[in-house]
Design an enzyme around this catalytic site. Structure first.
Site, PDB file in Angstrom:
ATOM      1  N   ASN A 299      -9.972   0.707   0.009  1.00 24.04           N
ATOM      2  CA  ASN A 299      -8.960   0.608   1.070  1.00 24.04           C
ATOM      3  C   ASN A 299      -9.541   1.085   2.392  1.00 24.04           C
ATOM      4  O   ASN A 299     -10.186   2.136   2.448  1.00 24.04           O
ATOM      5  CB  ASN A 299      -7.751   1.476   0.714  1.00 24.04           C
ATOM      6  CG  ASN A 299      -6.872   0.832  -0.332  1.00 24.04           C
ATOM      7  OD1 ASN A 299      -7.350   0.086  -1.175  1.00 24.04           O
ATOM      8  ND2 ASN A 299      -5.594   1.131  -0.284  1.00 24.04           N
TER       9      ASN A 299
ATOM     10  N   ASP B  98       0.839  -1.198   0.000  1.00 27.08           N
ATOM     11  CA  ASP B  98       0.000   0.000   0.000  1.00 27.08           C
ATOM     12  C   ASP B  98       0.879   1.256   0.000  1.00 27.08           C
ATOM     13  O   ASP B  98       1.825   1.355   0.786  1.00 27.08           O
ATOM     14  CB  ASP B  98      -0.902  -0.036   1.249  1.00 27.08           C
ATOM     15  CG  ASP B  98      -2.054   0.940   1.137  1.00 27.08           C
ATOM     16  OD1 ASP B  98      -2.469   1.259   0.006  1.00 27.08           O
ATOM     17  OD2 ASP B  98      -2.556   1.385   2.192  1.00 27.08           O
ATOM     18  N   HIS B  99       0.556   2.184  -0.890  1.00 23.44           N
ATOM     19  CA  HIS B  99       1.272   3.470  -0.975  1.00 23.44           C
ATOM     20  C   HIS B  99       2.787   3.286  -1.083  1.00 23.44           C
ATOM     21  O   HIS B  99       3.550   3.878  -0.293  1.00 23.44           O
ATOM     22  CB  HIS B  99       0.940   4.361   0.242  1.00 23.44           C
ATOM     23  CG  HIS B  99      -0.489   4.831   0.247  1.00 23.44           C
ATOM     24  ND1 HIS B  99      -0.965   5.784  -0.612  1.00 23.44           N
ATOM     25  CD2 HIS B  99      -1.550   4.441   1.003  1.00 23.44           C
ATOM     26  CE1 HIS B  99      -2.263   5.970  -0.390  1.00 23.44           C
ATOM     27  NE2 HIS B  99      -2.645   5.163   0.579  1.00 23.44           N
TER      28      HIS B  99
HETATM   29  O1  G3H Z   1      -4.475   3.097   1.952  1.00 26.44           O
HETATM   30  C1  G3H Z   1      -5.164   3.044   2.980  1.00 26.44           C
HETATM   31  C2  G3H Z   1      -6.488   3.604   3.032  1.00 26.44           C
HETATM   32  O2  G3H Z   1      -6.737   4.483   2.033  1.00 26.44           O
HETATM   33  C3  G3H Z   1      -7.166   3.687   4.338  1.00 26.44           C
HETATM   34  O3  G3H Z   1      -7.881   4.870   4.571  1.00 26.44           O
HETATM   35  O4  G3H Z   1      -7.980   4.917   7.063  1.00 26.44           O
HETATM   36  O5  G3H Z   1      -9.513   6.296   5.681  1.00 26.44           O
HETATM   37  O6  G3H Z   1      -9.802   3.846   5.762  1.00 26.44           O
HETATM   38  P1  G3H Z   1      -8.833   4.983   5.841  1.00 26.44           P
HETATM   39 ZN    ZN Z   2      -4.668   5.069   1.018  1.00 23.84          ZN
END
Ligand code: G3H
Ligand code: ZN
Length: 276
Positions: free
Chosen positions: A225, A79-80
């Protein structure tokens, strides 16, 4: 079973539903997420930030092992991914997908760096997600001044030039707790879906509203996500318990229960129940 993220997302696009992508960072919430998916007979995508664990290769061995034993399709996504090195390291750690996040860079740099990693990842069958526009932080959310929205024509160029498998789009959501109410641009999502014809990803699922998320899933979002709401649910479950005496030994079980129930809730909202 451990599968590619592309296979999960292509099915979701065709079936007009979205798959939950919980952020996980330890064995307990990985198990909770997989159990939620198994109990709902749903595919699941585990989202792992590079620094979720101090040792991504060690953690990769744990999650891929648990994913292989699962009775439902499980993909593991970095992720990211913030650098070339992080993305390559995730591939080495057996992740089946990487997110190349250059969304805060100018368009041409985002294209060039994403394209380079698409070449590397595709050479070994790994799926690539990128982001165009920018999904910011909910604490800075300003309904009238949301500036990072994805431009549809730029997005068409981006997908053509990079060859990404799926694209995270900025349509009004934000990471974490919102300051104010989320304002999701459904018409923009419809336009992006129509023009791009690839699975789209929504970041910042927490606090975005169940009805909004369900509608996004019908309009082309194939992955949502989720992090903040799942952590909150874990803590709420733990603190709702009578933790006197030896009940504290159940700590990880309570945290896992809260996490699992919230993932199940989102599986229902996103329509992936029974789609494994
Ligand atoms: O990449 C992770 C997410 O975009 C999580 O976002 O904490 O708002 O659910 P959130
Ligand atoms: Zn995110």
């Amino acid at each position: 079973m451990l599968v590619s993220m592309k296979s999960i997302l292509d099915n979701a696009l065709e079936g007009k539903y979205a798959v939950a992508a919980p952020n996980v960072d330890n064995e307990h919430n990985v198990r909770a997420a997989i159990e939620a998916a198994e109990e709902m007979n749903s595919p699941i995508i585990l989202g792992v930030p590079y620094h979720a664990n101090p040792d991504i290769e060690y953690f990769g061995r744990i999650i891929t092992d648990l994913a292989r034993r699962a009775s439902v399709p499980v993909a593991i996504n970095l992720d990211h991914g913030a650098s070339y090195e992080h993305c390559v390291h995730a591939i080495r750690a057996q992740f089946t997908s990487i997110m190349v996040d250059r969304s805060q860079e100018p368009f041409e740099i985002n294209v060039a760096e994403t394209k380079e990693l698409v070449k590397v990842a595709h050479a070994v069958g790994v799926t690539v997600e990128a982001e165009l526009g920018h999904v910011g932080v909910g604490e800075n959310y300003d309904v009238d001044g949301y500036t990072g929205l994805t431009d549809p024509d730029e997005a068409v160029r981006f997908v053509e030039e990079t060859g990404v498998d799926c694209l995270a789009v900025a349509i009004g959501t934000a990471h974490g707790v919102y300051k104010g109410e989320p304002n999701i641009r459904f018409e923009l999502l419809e336009e992006l879906t129509e023009k791009l014809q690839i699975p789209l990803v929504l970041h910042g699922g927490s606090g975005s509203g169940d009805e909004n998320l369900a509608k996004c899933a019908k309009l082309g979002i194939c992955k949502v996500n989720l992090s903040n709401d799942l952590r909150k649910a874990s803590i709420e479950e733990l603190t709702s318990q009578d933790l006197s005496g030896n009940a504290v030994y159940g700590m990880y079980r309570f945290l896992g229960e809260g996490f699992k129930n919230k993932v199940k809730h989102y599986i229902t909202v996103l329509g992936s129940e029974g789609k494994a």
